[in-house]
Design an enzyme around this catalytic site. Sequence first.
Site, PDB file in Angstrom:
ATOM      1  N   LYS A   1     -15.496 -36.213  27.764  1.00  0.00           N
ATOM      2  CA  LYS A   1     -15.085 -36.276  29.259  1.00  0.00           C
ATOM      3  C   LYS A   1     -14.666 -35.013  29.861  1.00  0.00           C
ATOM      4  CE  LYS A   1     -14.923 -40.848  29.631  1.00  0.00           C
ATOM      5  NZ  LYS A   1     -15.937 -41.644  30.548  1.00  0.00           N
TER       6      LYS A   1
ATOM      7  N   VAL B   1       3.477 -52.417  16.651  1.00  0.00           N
ATOM      8  CA  VAL B   1       4.103 -51.385  17.493  1.00  0.00           C
ATOM      9  C   VAL B   1       3.948 -49.818  16.809  1.00  0.00           C
ATOM     10  CG1 VAL B   1       5.971 -50.572  18.822  1.00  0.00           C
ATOM     11  CG2 VAL B   1       5.367 -53.015  18.920  1.00  0.00           C
TER      12      VAL B   1
ATOM     13  N   ASN C   1      -4.071 -45.808  32.238  1.00  0.00           N
ATOM     14  CA  ASN C   1      -4.473 -47.075  31.023  1.00  0.00           C
ATOM     15  C   ASN C   1      -4.749 -48.242  31.765  1.00  0.00           C
ATOM     16  OD1 ASN C   1      -2.777 -45.092  29.405  1.00  0.00           O
ATOM     17  ND2 ASN C   1      -3.174 -46.636  27.782  1.00  0.00           N
TER      18      ASN C   1
ATOM     19  N   TYR D   1     -14.527 -38.053  21.854  1.00  0.00           N
ATOM     20  CA  TYR D   1     -14.538 -38.973  22.952  1.00  0.00           C
ATOM     21  C   TYR D   1     -13.921 -38.152  24.225  1.00  0.00           C
ATOM     22  CZ  TYR D   1     -12.573 -41.760  26.392  1.00  0.00           C
ATOM     23  OH  TYR D   1     -12.143 -42.554  27.584  1.00  0.00           O
TER      24      TYR D   1
ATOM     25  N   ASN E   1      -6.691 -51.450  22.074  1.00  0.00           N
ATOM     26  CA  ASN E   1      -5.750 -51.104  23.041  1.00  0.00           C
ATOM     27  C   ASN E   1      -4.437 -52.107  23.280  1.00  0.00           C
ATOM     28  OD1 ASN E   1      -8.500 -50.421  24.606  1.00  0.00           O
ATOM     29  ND2 ASN E   1      -7.016 -48.855  24.318  1.00  0.00           N
ATOM     30  N   LEU E   2      -3.558 -51.802  23.867  1.00  0.00           N
ATOM     31  CA  LEU E   2      -2.361 -52.654  23.673  1.00  0.00           C
ATOM     32  C   LEU E   2      -2.414 -53.847  24.249  1.00  0.00           C
ATOM     33  CD1 LEU E   2       0.640 -52.776  23.161  1.00  0.00           C
ATOM     34  CD2 LEU E   2       1.323 -51.736  25.099  1.00  0.00           C
TER      35      LEU E   2
ATOM     36  N   SER F   1     -10.753 -39.497  32.377  1.00  0.00           N
ATOM     37  CA  SER F   1      -9.833 -40.139  31.619  1.00  0.00           C
ATOM     38  C   SER F   1      -8.584 -39.123  31.834  1.00  0.00           C
ATOM     39  CB  SER F   1     -10.232 -40.675  30.463  1.00  0.00           C
ATOM     40  OG  SER F   1      -8.936 -40.539  29.577  1.00  0.00           O
TER      41      SER F   1
ATOM     42  N   LEU G   1     -19.720 -44.425  25.602  1.00  0.00           N
ATOM     43  CA  LEU G   1     -19.002 -45.153  24.624  1.00  0.00           C
ATOM     44  C   LEU G   1     -17.495 -44.607  24.657  1.00  0.00           C
ATOM     45  CD1 LEU G   1     -21.573 -43.885  21.681  1.00  0.00           C
ATOM     46  CD2 LEU G   1     -21.036 -46.181  22.507  1.00  0.00           C
TER      47      LEU G   1
ATOM     48  N   ASP H   1      -2.052 -40.315  18.751  1.00  0.00           N
ATOM     49  CA  ASP H   1      -1.170 -40.837  19.723  1.00  0.00           C
ATOM     50  C   ASP H   1      -0.193 -39.786  20.181  1.00  0.00           C
ATOM     51  OD1 ASP H   1      -2.386 -43.297  20.222  1.00  0.00           O
ATOM     52  OD2 ASP H   1      -0.548 -44.451  19.322  1.00  0.00           O
TER      53      ASP H   1
HETATM   54  N1  UFG Z   1      -0.063 -49.404  20.981  1.00  0.00           N
HETATM   55  C1  UFG Z   1       0.546 -50.153  19.991  1.00  0.00           C
HETATM   56  N2  UFG Z   1      -0.036 -51.214  19.250  1.00  0.00           N
HETATM   57  C2  UFG Z   1      -1.307 -51.437  19.561  1.00  0.00           C
HETATM   58  C3  UFG Z   1      -2.136 -50.786  20.487  1.00  0.00           C
HETATM   59  C4  UFG Z   1      -1.375 -49.706  21.044  1.00  0.00           C
HETATM   60  O1  UFG Z   1       1.654 -49.990  19.743  1.00  0.00           O
HETATM   61  O2  UFG Z   1      -2.082 -52.180  18.886  1.00  0.00           O
HETATM   62  C5  UFG Z   1       0.487 -48.581  21.538  1.00  0.00           C
HETATM   63  C6  UFG Z   1      -0.115 -46.939  21.280  1.00  0.00           C
HETATM   64  O3  UFG Z   1       0.588 -46.481  20.395  1.00  0.00           O
HETATM   65  C7  UFG Z   1       0.492 -46.438  22.885  1.00  0.00           C
HETATM   66  C8  UFG Z   1       0.069 -47.687  23.728  1.00  0.00           C
HETATM   67  O4  UFG Z   1       0.447 -48.724  22.837  1.00  0.00           O
HETATM   68  O5  UFG Z   1       1.624 -46.003  22.873  1.00  0.00           O
HETATM   69  C9  UFG Z   1      -1.147 -47.502  24.714  1.00  0.00           C
HETATM   70  O6  UFG Z   1      -2.113 -47.690  23.554  1.00  0.00           O
HETATM   71  P1  UFG Z   1      -3.600 -47.791  24.151  1.00  0.00           P
HETATM   72  O7  UFG Z   1      -4.498 -47.938  22.733  1.00  0.00           O
HETATM   73  O8  UFG Z   1      -3.815 -49.205  24.765  1.00  0.00           O
HETATM   74  O9  UFG Z   1      -4.030 -46.491  24.871  1.00  0.00           O
HETATM   75  P2  UFG Z   1      -4.166 -45.114  24.558  1.00  0.00           P
HETATM   76  O10 UFG Z   1      -3.182 -44.705  25.715  1.00  0.00           O
HETATM   77  O11 UFG Z   1      -3.847 -44.809  23.360  1.00  0.00           O
HETATM   78  O12 UFG Z   1      -5.564 -44.725  25.058  1.00  0.00           O
HETATM   79  C10 UFG Z   1      -6.152 -45.030  26.300  1.00  0.00           C
HETATM   80  C11 UFG Z   1      -7.528 -45.371  26.262  1.00  0.00           C
HETATM   81  C12 UFG Z   1      -8.332 -44.097  25.672  1.00  0.00           C
HETATM   82  C13 UFG Z   1      -8.051 -42.822  26.543  1.00  0.00           C
HETATM   83  C14 UFG Z   1      -6.590 -42.841  26.620  1.00  0.00           C
HETATM   84  C15 UFG Z   1      -6.088 -41.419  27.346  1.00  0.00           C
HETATM   85  O13 UFG Z   1      -8.028 -46.342  25.631  1.00  0.00           O
HETATM   86  O14 UFG Z   1      -9.709 -44.541  25.988  1.00  0.00           O
HETATM   87  O15 UFG Z   1      -5.748 -43.898  26.956  1.00  0.00           O
HETATM   88  O16 UFG Z   1      -6.776 -41.437  28.589  1.00  0.00           O
HETATM   89  F1  UFG Z   1      -8.634 -41.856  25.813  1.00  0.00           F
END
Ligand code: UFG
Length: 344
Positions: A156, A220, A182, A152, A202-203, A127, A86, A301
């Site tokens: 890991k 954002v 990422n 989560y 995710n972004l 991760s 998960l 974040d």
């Molecule tokens: N972001 C936005 N808008 C969104 C989604 C994300 O602005 O709708 C931003 C976030 O704030 C961040 C960046 O885009 O700055 C990346 O966000 P993600 O959610 O794509 O990825 P994360 O870095 O938060 O998380 C990822 C994985 C997790 C893992 C983490 C660290 O999804 O499983 O990296 O390894 F835990």
Amino acid sequence: MKKKVLVTGGTGFIGSHTVVELLQNGFETIIIDDLRNSQVEVLDRIQKITGIRPSFENFDLCDLPKLQDCCHRYPDIQAVVHFAALKAVGESVEKPLEYYGNNLISMINLLQVMREFKIPNLVFSSSCTVYGQPDLLPVTEHSPVKPANSPYGNTKQISEEIMRDTIAAVEGIKAISLRYFNPIGAHESALIGELPLGTPLNLVPYITQTAIGIREELRVFGNDYDTPDGTGIRDYIDVVDLARAHVKAIERLLNNKTKKNFEVFNLGTGKGLSVLDVVKTFEKATGQKVNYKIYPRRPGDISSVYADTTLANQELGWKADTPLEKTLLSAWNWEKNIRKKQNQ
Ligand code: UFG
């Protein structure tokens, strides 16, 4: 004789791309997946890309008797790549027992059958979350592992500890833990990719869904971080590059290229990009406009994280070299393909 690799979570996002790379590099694969977050059609797609249909077993890894039965039926497995887990940070805060239960019991069961059936090699999907907000960037494998900020992330860290302790005690098992930054993008055939259930967290899937009109605007999360444009910085790695690293890790273990029984590698590009960098590159690569608005920071974040990839480059002989434009175009082609299929 082809070497047999067991891939848990092999119908998922990174798993399916890794199965493709393994098949294309002459390995035989056996997928275990209970399809809770993926679709069985992925097997057809893998076959379409590679001409080979991987063996498939549908069950939950927490079911030890089923896992033992599976290992009886596929003797001589040479390596395991363990993806099945998960993975939603926010959900893990709501449902810690589900996360600890699922992610840790499946890891323990796997190590148990590796010992019982003398399966010598393990590659684990870890991760960069284990580093938290690092004090120094880029992050090397020597950067301290910080207290996890979600169950989560903790699964890991604990999984890596379980692996380390087991490997120290059980002769004949070696492992490599791959700490991903990422992962984004899709296979260039647009036949496999990321399939988020419901609203993407995710972004990049959020960007592609906004561009195609399913979401009104990209939110954002924060433009007041201590970064050049104020938005968060991450290291976005192409999923096919990432998949190739798993093949390198398996080959390293199988060919005894390392004397160490447990190793850790960061997998990223080494380059940090802001949210707005990604949006702009997506627009340039695809010609699609992305509506976005600045929102407050998302709780939990961090500001910036990106990898020092020297160790993986040198020891695995691997480098992430797909240009970001190409990766984002592959994500867009995949998005268009999913919607076309849904409308048929
Ligand atoms: N972001 C936005 N808008 C969104 C989604 C994300 O602005 O709708 C931003 C976030 O704030 C961040 C960046 O885009 O700055 C990346 O966000 P993600 O959610 O794509 O990825 P994360 O870095 O938060 O998380 C990822 C994985 C997790 C893992 C983490 C660290 O999804 O499983 O990296 O390894 F835990």
